[in-house]
Motif scaffolding. Structure first.
Motif, PDB file in Angstrom:
ATOM      1  N   ASP A   1     -27.299  28.825  19.294  1.00 37.60           N
ATOM      2  CA  ASP A   1     -28.282  28.035  20.028  1.00 37.60           C
ATOM      3  C   ASP A   1     -28.568  26.794  19.176  1.00 37.60           C
ATOM      4  O   ASP A   1     -28.024  26.679  18.075  1.00 37.60           O
ATOM      5  CB  ASP A   1     -29.538  28.849  20.358  1.00 37.60           C
ATOM      6  N   PRO A   2     -29.368  25.880  19.668  1.00 37.28           N
ATOM      7  CA  PRO A   2     -29.589  24.650  18.896  1.00 37.28           C
ATOM      8  C   PRO A   2     -30.130  24.889  17.480  1.00 37.28           C
ATOM      9  O   PRO A   2     -29.949  24.064  16.600  1.00 37.28           O
ATOM     10  CB  PRO A   2     -30.592  23.867  19.750  1.00 37.28           C
ATOM     11  N   GLN A   3     -30.759  26.038  17.244  1.00 43.60           N
ATOM     12  CA  GLN A   3     -31.285  26.332  15.915  1.00 43.60           C
ATOM     13  C   GLN A   3     -30.210  26.790  14.938  1.00 43.60           C
ATOM     14  O   GLN A   3     -30.430  26.816  13.748  1.00 43.60           O
ATOM     15  CB  GLN A   3     -32.377  27.414  15.988  1.00 43.60           C
ATOM     16  N   GLY A   4     -29.052  27.211  15.441  1.00 40.24           N
ATOM     17  CA  GLY A   4     -27.994  27.639  14.535  1.00 40.24           C
ATOM     18  C   GLY A   4     -27.154  28.768  15.103  1.00 40.24           C
ATOM     19  O   GLY A   4     -27.162  29.031  16.300  1.00 40.24           O
ATOM     20  N   VAL A   5     -26.442  29.435  14.192  1.00 41.04           N
ATOM     21  CA  VAL A   5     -25.488  30.476  14.572  1.00 41.04           C
ATOM     22  C   VAL A   5     -25.895  31.792  13.911  1.00 41.04           C
ATOM     23  O   VAL A   5     -26.298  31.819  12.754  1.00 41.04           O
ATOM     24  CB  VAL A   5     -24.076  30.084  14.088  1.00 41.04           C
TER      25      VAL A   5
ATOM     26  N   TYR B   1     -23.886  31.437  24.050  1.00 41.47           N
ATOM     27  CA  TYR B   1     -24.603  30.197  23.770  1.00 41.47           C
ATOM     28  C   TYR B   1     -25.800  30.101  24.701  1.00 41.47           C
ATOM     29  O   TYR B   1     -25.686  30.389  25.885  1.00 41.47           O
ATOM     30  CB  TYR B   1     -23.707  28.977  23.968  1.00 41.47           C
ATOM     31  N   ARG B   2     -26.910  29.715  24.154  1.00 39.76           N
ATOM     32  CA  ARG B   2     -28.094  29.442  24.963  1.00 39.76           C
ATOM     33  C   ARG B   2     -28.713  28.159  24.456  1.00 39.76           C
ATOM     34  O   ARG B   2     -28.906  27.992  23.250  1.00 39.76           O
ATOM     35  CB  ARG B   2     -29.142  30.564  24.841  1.00 39.76           C
TER      36      ARG B   2
ATOM     37  N   GLY C   1     -35.274  34.937  25.251  1.00 36.70           N
ATOM     38  CA  GLY C   1     -34.908  35.704  24.066  1.00 36.70           C
ATOM     39  C   GLY C   1     -33.699  35.157  23.343  1.00 36.70           C
ATOM     40  O   GLY C   1     -33.221  35.770  22.402  1.00 36.70           O
ATOM     41  N   GLY C   2     -33.181  34.009  23.758  1.00 35.66           N
ATOM     42  CA  GLY C   2     -32.073  33.393  23.045  1.00 35.66           C
ATOM     43  C   GLY C   2     -30.741  34.069  23.272  1.00 35.66           C
ATOM     44  O   GLY C   2     -30.603  35.013  24.042  1.00 35.66           O
ATOM     45  N   ALA C   3     -29.752  33.568  22.557  1.00 32.17           N
ATOM     46  CA  ALA C   3     -28.367  34.009  22.739  1.00 32.17           C
ATOM     47  C   ALA C   3     -28.148  35.462  22.330  1.00 32.17           C
ATOM     48  O   ALA C   3     -27.347  36.169  22.926  1.00 32.17           O
ATOM     49  CB  ALA C   3     -27.432  33.088  21.961  1.00 32.17           C
ATOM     50  N   VAL C   4     -28.875  35.916  21.307  1.00 31.44           N
ATOM     51  CA  VAL C   4     -28.672  37.282  20.812  1.00 31.44           C
ATOM     52  C   VAL C   4     -28.917  38.310  21.903  1.00 31.44           C
ATOM     53  O   VAL C   4     -28.238  39.322  21.989  1.00 31.44           O
ATOM     54  CB  VAL C   4     -29.610  37.566  19.611  1.00 31.44           C
TER      55      VAL C   4
END
Length: 112
Positions: free
Chosen positions: A101-105, A55-56, A62-65
């Protein structure tokens, strides 16, 4: 504001729900060994799936990925190997990552 640990628990719960809605079966959560941890153990038909949940908050760095390091994937592999031995699992196994992240999964099957 939730602390990082709370956010991680929420992300794991949401990841579990997400995977169950897509047909996977929940087995166990937060399996901890001295040398590593498995966030979620699921089954996809007869296949065992070891899931790392990342989770980020807002996609910094670069986000959670991109949050899974080589050392972390080694620790998860080691923990999964131990789990497989302890539970005498003789089946196909894979490692998935749920990046939230807040944008989705994002569900990455066979991530490593």
């Amino acid at each position: 504001m939730a602390n990082t640990n709370d956010q991680g628990q929420i992300a794991e719960y949401n990841a579990r729900q997400y995977l169950e809605q897509r047909g996977l079966t929940f087995v166990e959560q937060n399996v901890r060994y001295r040398f590593g941890e498995i966030d979620l153990v699921m089954k996809d038909g007869s296949d065992w799936v070891f899931v790392e949940v990342k989770y980020r908050s807002p996609s910094r760095y670069g986000g959670a990925v991109n949050a899974l390091s080589a050392a972390q994937s080694q620790r998860i592999r080691k923990a999964a190997s131990h789990y497989i031995q302890l539970n005498r699992i003789d089946a196909v196994c894979r490692f998935d990552v749920i990046a939230a992240d807040p944008q989705g999964v994002q569900w990455i099957r066979d991530a490593f």
